[in-house]
Design an enzyme around this catalytic site. Sequence first.
Site, PDB file in Angstrom:
ATOM      1  N   ASP A  94      -4.123  31.202-126.172  1.00  0.00           N
ATOM      2  CA  ASP A  94      -4.600  31.797-124.930  1.00  0.00           C
ATOM      3  C   ASP A  94      -4.370  33.300-125.029  1.00  0.00           C
ATOM      4  O   ASP A  94      -3.306  33.795-124.695  1.00  0.00           O
ATOM      5  CB  ASP A  94      -3.861  31.202-123.730  1.00  0.00           C
ATOM      6  CG  ASP A  94      -4.381  31.791-122.425  1.00  0.00           C
ATOM      7  OD1 ASP A  94      -5.342  32.592-122.497  1.00  0.00           O
ATOM      8  OD2 ASP A  94      -3.839  31.470-121.358  1.00  0.00           O
TER       9      ASP A  94
ATOM     10  N   ASN B 268       6.179  28.717-107.253  1.00  0.00           N
ATOM     11  CA  ASN B 268       4.777  29.046-107.496  1.00  0.00           C
ATOM     12  C   ASN B 268       4.177  29.675-106.237  1.00  0.00           C
ATOM     13  O   ASN B 268       4.128  29.039-105.191  1.00  0.00           O
ATOM     14  CB  ASN B 268       3.998  27.770-107.872  1.00  0.00           C
ATOM     15  CG  ASN B 268       2.605  28.090-108.371  1.00  0.00           C
ATOM     16  OD1 ASN B 268       1.804  28.687-107.660  1.00  0.00           O
ATOM     17  ND2 ASN B 268       2.310  27.712-109.599  1.00  0.00           N
TER      18      ASN B 268
ATOM     19  N   ARG C 223       1.123  36.822-123.373  1.00  0.00           N
ATOM     20  CA  ARG C 223       0.491  35.643-123.954  1.00  0.00           C
ATOM     21  C   ARG C 223       0.367  35.765-125.479  1.00  0.00           C
ATOM     22  O   ARG C 223       0.438  34.757-126.188  1.00  0.00           O
ATOM     23  CB  ARG C 223      -0.875  35.413-123.317  1.00  0.00           C
ATOM     24  CG  ARG C 223      -0.732  34.835-121.922  1.00  0.00           C
ATOM     25  CD  ARG C 223      -2.057  34.648-121.253  1.00  0.00           C
ATOM     26  NE  ARG C 223      -1.922  33.777-120.095  1.00  0.00           N
ATOM     27  CZ  ARG C 223      -2.882  33.526-119.237  1.00  0.00           C
ATOM     28  NH1 ARG C 223      -4.054  34.086-119.387  1.00  0.00           N
ATOM     29  NH2 ARG C 223      -2.682  32.711-118.233  1.00  0.00           N
TER      30      ARG C 223
ATOM     31  N   LYS D  66      -3.498  29.934 -99.343  1.00  0.00           N
ATOM     32  CA  LYS D  66      -4.144  28.804 -98.666  1.00  0.00           C
ATOM     33  C   LYS D  66      -3.464  27.470 -98.926  1.00  0.00           C
ATOM     34  O   LYS D  66      -3.099  27.169-100.068  1.00  0.00           O
ATOM     35  CB  LYS D  66      -5.599  28.717 -99.132  1.00  0.00           C
ATOM     36  CG  LYS D  66      -6.444  29.851 -98.582  1.00  0.00           C
ATOM     37  CD  LYS D  66      -7.903  29.604 -98.868  1.00  0.00           C
ATOM     38  CE  LYS D  66      -8.314  30.364-100.105  1.00  0.00           C
ATOM     39  NZ  LYS D  66      -9.431  29.880-100.814  1.00  0.00           N
TER      40      LYS D  66
ATOM     41  N   GLY E 161       0.548  33.124-112.939  1.00  0.00           N
ATOM     42  CA  GLY E 161      -0.155  33.812-111.863  1.00  0.00           C
ATOM     43  C   GLY E 161       0.702  34.863-111.196  1.00  0.00           C
ATOM     44  O   GLY E 161       1.499  35.545-111.833  1.00  0.00           O
ATOM     45  N   ASP E 162       0.548  34.965-109.855  1.00  0.00           N
ATOM     46  CA  ASP E 162       1.165  36.060-109.106  1.00  0.00           C
ATOM     47  C   ASP E 162       2.691  36.050-109.162  1.00  0.00           C
ATOM     48  O   ASP E 162       3.318  37.098-109.280  1.00  0.00           O
ATOM     49  CB  ASP E 162       0.737  35.984-107.635  1.00  0.00           C
ATOM     50  CG  ASP E 162      -0.727  36.336-107.473  1.00  0.00           C
ATOM     51  OD1 ASP E 162      -1.286  36.954-108.405  1.00  0.00           O
ATOM     52  OD2 ASP E 162      -1.308  35.973-106.436  1.00  0.00           O
ATOM     53  N   SER E 163       3.303  34.856-109.045  1.00  0.00           N
ATOM     54  CA  SER E 163       4.772  34.830-109.029  1.00  0.00           C
ATOM     55  C   SER E 163       5.328  35.238-110.390  1.00  0.00           C
ATOM     56  O   SER E 163       6.363  35.907-110.474  1.00  0.00           O
ATOM     57  CB  SER E 163       5.314  33.473-108.588  1.00  0.00           C
ATOM     58  OG  SER E 163       4.367  32.477-108.675  1.00  0.00           O
TER      59      SER E 163
ATOM     60  N   GLY F  98      -3.284  28.325-113.266  1.00  0.00           N
ATOM     61  CA  GLY F  98      -3.942  27.077-112.853  1.00  0.00           C
ATOM     62  C   GLY F  98      -3.357  25.878-113.584  1.00  0.00           C
ATOM     63  O   GLY F  98      -3.148  24.814-112.993  1.00  0.00           O
TER      64      GLY F  98
ATOM     65  N   ARG G 290      -8.560  22.893-118.744  1.00  0.00           N
ATOM     66  CA  ARG G 290     -10.021  22.942-118.893  1.00  0.00           C
ATOM     67  C   ARG G 290     -10.464  22.086-120.078  1.00  0.00           C
ATOM     68  O   ARG G 290      -9.906  22.230-121.168  1.00  0.00           O
ATOM     69  CB  ARG G 290     -10.471  24.371-119.179  1.00  0.00           C
ATOM     70  CG  ARG G 290      -9.929  25.374-118.192  1.00  0.00           C
ATOM     71  CD  ARG G 290     -10.971  25.680-117.148  1.00  0.00           C
ATOM     72  NE  ARG G 290     -10.478  26.632-116.187  1.00  0.00           N
ATOM     73  CZ  ARG G 290     -10.378  26.366-114.877  1.00  0.00           C
ATOM     74  NH1 ARG G 290     -10.728  25.203-114.403  1.00  0.00           N
ATOM     75  NH2 ARG G 290      -9.941  27.277-114.049  1.00  0.00           N
TER      76      ARG G 290
END
Length: 688
Positions: A23, A360, A38, A237, A394-396, A417, A189
């Site tokens: 990745d 998370n 990464r 959300k 991600g953000d955290s 994700g 994916r």
Amino acid sequence: MTYNKKTIEDIAVAGKRVLVRCDFNVPVKDGVITSDKRIVEALPTIKYLKAQGAMVILCSHMGKPHNVFDAKLKLDKKEIAKIDALPEEEREAATAAALEKAKKDVKKLSLQIVADKLNELLGGGVVFANDTVGEDAKAKVAAMKPGDIVLLENTRFTAREEKNDPEFSKELASLAEIFVNDAFGTAHRAHASTAGVTQHAGLPAVCGYLIQKEISVMGKALADPERPFVAILGGAKVSDKLNVISNLLTKVDTLIIGGGMAYTFLAAKGYTVGQSLLDTEKIDYCKDMMAKAEANGVKLLLPVDTTIAASFPNPIDGPIEVSVVDSDKIPDDMQGLDIGPKTMELYAEAAKSAKTVVWNGPMGVFENPTLAKGTIAVAEALAESDAISIVGGGDSAAACEQLGFADRITHISTGGGASLEFLEGKDLPGISCLADATRKIVIAGNWKMNFTPSEATAFINEIKPMVAGKDNCDIVFCAPYVTIAAAQAAAAGSNIKIGAENVHFADKGAYTGEVSAKMLTECGVKYVIIGHSERRQYFGETDETVNKRVKAALAAGMTVILCLGEVKEQRLSGITKEVVSMQTKLDLAGVTAEEMKRVIIAYEPVWAIGTGLTATPEQADETCGQIRDALVELYGKEVADLTTIQYGGSMNDKNAAELLSKPNVDGGLIGGASLVPAKFTAIVDAAQ
Ligand code: PEP
């Protein structure tokens, strides 16, 4: 979801073309990589494969090059529609301009920049192919020699990648003889280069060190956590976290909710939340989750106070005037944008008293310095906690890194994700398609107090070509400490591994004559025999000290060959089963199921060691089976089925085939016959 997958260490890679899906989707700004995490995380796998003499073909996607279809640059439907809406005379120029822009955008997503970074990190040697499966890639791969590295161009420079196109998968597969997936960030994916490629017969597929690390740390936290287990979920959300919340409520002791989604929970509690983010359709869901928490005895913590402002910051990092109110007193014209100070304290306290914490999602609009306080408080609490701390990507993850806490967190996932789907308990197609781990056959020699360094060198040089390519078993020689370095040097680049014959349980200190696990691992020693009967007999070794040594070696990352077995009188009195079951339990006390992946048990009837007496194949099989039954009781069937149980006790070139043919005998620990190349090789042959 728990995964037990084969890894790069379970497959012979020397001289083979190995396609490694990494990745390398790294953030780039103005032509500069802004975080190389990464790429750095992919290095252990790349270095291992290179050191083993594999031909390492790296591939990855980067970004979303939407204007590339079947390796050709074309405008997508939206842009075509925009151009079609223009007056006819303007269309030609607009098309040319759009194509020119698309060309530039796509060029920005070339992996050339990653090749440059890899060359910097690895000190050169990485060749870049200008296409993924085209002429350039094929030619560069064909010219590879063992130890070479080629990086292919962005796999998403064809739309066939994301469509998991079988033809494209086949072309990728045809470049290599082995596939390694090490791209955790895209493991959720099912694309051609992450999953499709494994559908082609004859391409064994295993995981690299990064995926192995991700699934073992997060898998253990979910399946067998040290408690109290606390999960902290944030983000905007509720709908993004529906399954995670529901799954974690079956596992954790405390679930903490922050970020935008907390307001829907507060509304479900009957509070008014003013202008705060509210997912009205999910209020009932939040009520269900609160009931589920109560039914499962899970503490559900919601913000007790909230940092509010009259509007969302614009620009997002611009100045903003805020105040703090209790969560049930948010005025109608205000909106909550971060957790308040009382909540920060509450959440930090819960994180600090945990033994396992998973986090998370941010607690507020952390892009804004005034509204980042809640997220910083949580990151700081994790960094200060003694718990096993796991931060989903991600953000955290970005917050921990930006704040400089990263090295105090146990594990920061490379997948945003993917880590979320893992926490949801979902199947990750890029991992489930890899080969399942199977019980390994291990043929290990115990040289005891034999061989000087020069004798060890001569022995390894003689046996190396005799066992070359015999890859159906692992081959290990455990050597006296002073002989290890010479044996390692002689074995370099071969399928022979060198281990030690004992290890002390302390890290360091006043233990004259002893050697610690840290000392061994720093010398590159990964295997160690513990609890050999000669040490129990002559050096006062007990199950208690064996257990301490086992735990110290495992904590240092070593693989243990744990010896146990009955003495003659015990066999004659018919208590062999009781003896080996008890030893198994005592010697492995406190060893986790995850650590059992690095434990090999050697059943060695003491009466058969060095005596020329051998257990009959039936006796060996029966007692190895009894040890396995003890493992079932301790760890369950899955772990027991995957544990290698060797037989040891005068195994030689004559009796090996019959002993190894027994279903519960997964190899041998060999003393006398390990000193004679022809005899040891015959045992390796029998194991094939
Ligand atoms: C041993 O030392 O572990 C052993 C099994 O020795 P031998 O094969 O000589 O009996």
